[in-house]
Design a protein around this motif. Structure first.
Motif, PDB file in Angstrom:
ATOM      1  N   TYR A  89      -8.207   6.765   4.050  1.00  0.00           N
ATOM      2  CA  TYR A  89      -7.396   5.550   4.076  1.00  0.00           C
ATOM      3  C   TYR A  89      -8.082   4.360   3.427  1.00  0.00           C
ATOM      4  O   TYR A  89      -7.596   3.233   3.525  1.00  0.00           O
ATOM      5  CB  TYR A  89      -6.995   5.214   5.512  1.00  0.00           C
ATOM      6  N   VAL A  92     -11.690   0.118   6.314  1.00  0.00           N
ATOM      7  CA  VAL A  92     -11.127  -0.531   7.495  1.00  0.00           C
ATOM      8  C   VAL A  92      -9.736  -1.089   7.202  1.00  0.00           C
ATOM      9  O   VAL A  92      -8.828  -0.972   8.025  1.00  0.00           O
ATOM     10  CB  VAL A  92     -12.081  -1.645   7.994  1.00  0.00           C
ATOM     11  N   GLU A  93      -9.556  -1.690   6.032  1.00  0.00           N
ATOM     12  CA  GLU A  93      -8.259  -2.290   5.703  1.00  0.00           C
ATOM     13  C   GLU A  93      -7.169  -1.225   5.656  1.00  0.00           C
ATOM     14  O   GLU A  93      -6.045  -1.450   6.114  1.00  0.00           O
ATOM     15  CB  GLU A  93      -8.330  -3.026   4.363  1.00  0.00           C
ATOM     16  N   GLY A  94      -7.486  -0.074   5.109  1.00  0.00           N
ATOM     17  CA  GLY A  94      -6.512   1.013   5.045  1.00  0.00           C
ATOM     18  C   GLY A  94      -6.123   1.520   6.418  1.00  0.00           C
ATOM     19  O   GLY A  94      -4.966   1.830   6.679  1.00  0.00           O
ATOM     20  N   TYR A  96      -6.264  -0.276   9.235  1.00  0.00           N
ATOM     21  CA  TYR A  96      -5.438  -1.315   9.857  1.00  0.00           C
ATOM     22  C   TYR A  96      -4.008  -1.260   9.333  1.00  0.00           C
ATOM     23  O   TYR A  96      -3.060  -1.419  10.090  1.00  0.00           O
ATOM     24  CB  TYR A  96      -6.024  -2.708   9.606  1.00  0.00           C
ATOM     25  N   GLU A  97      -3.856  -1.039   8.045  1.00  0.00           N
ATOM     26  CA  GLU A  97      -2.517  -0.955   7.457  1.00  0.00           C
ATOM     27  C   GLU A  97      -1.755   0.246   8.025  1.00  0.00           C
ATOM     28  O   GLU A  97      -0.578   0.154   8.325  1.00  0.00           O
ATOM     29  CB  GLU A  97      -2.611  -0.851   5.932  1.00  0.00           C
ATOM     30  N   ASN A 100      -0.642  -0.653  11.554  1.00  0.00           N
ATOM     31  CA  ASN A 100       0.478  -1.596  11.515  1.00  0.00           C
ATOM     32  C   ASN A 100       1.769  -0.898  11.123  1.00  0.00           C
ATOM     33  O   ASN A 100       2.837  -1.207  11.664  1.00  0.00           O
ATOM     34  CB  ASN A 100       0.185  -2.745  10.551  1.00  0.00           C
TER      35      ASN A 100
END
Length: 110
Positions: A89, A92-94, A96-97, A100
């Motif tokens: 992913y 970390v940003e992937g 979190y996305e 969400n």
């Protein structure tokens, strides 16, 4: 001669339990506690096997060793799955996305 408690037998049991609980912390704490418990259990087993009639508490050592092995396996699985998720992913940003997106789908279905 009076029998005495095997050194660190209770601590080995506690570290074995903590290694299972630690697998929930991305596997890092579980691996640390599991390795410490196994090293201490090896030493305690050597002491006990040298003179078993002098010590009590070997059951705690055996139980702690089994729990440490289980904790190590669970922690390794947790750590590997975390690494795979980061790779799949994109960090970390992937992740979190992805979370969400799952939350949005749940809210739409309610």
């Amino acid at each position: 001669m009076e029998r005495q408690q095997l050194p660190n037998s209770t601590l080995i049991l506690i570290f074995g339990i903590l290694s299972i609980i630690g697998c929930c912390c991305y596997g890092i704490l579980g691996i640390i506690f599991g390795i410490i418990a196994l090293v201490m259990a090896k030493r305690a087993t050597e002491i006990y096997n040298a003179q078993p009639e002098l010590y009590t508490g070997y059951q705690n050592v055996k139980t702690g060793k089994i729990l440490a092995i289980i904790g190590l396996v669970l922690s390794a699985i947790s750590l590997i799955s975390t690494i795979v998720m980061f790779i799949m992913y994109g960090g970390v940003e992937g992740i979190y996305e992805m979370q969400n997106e799952i939350l949005r789908e749940i809210e739409q279905n309610q």
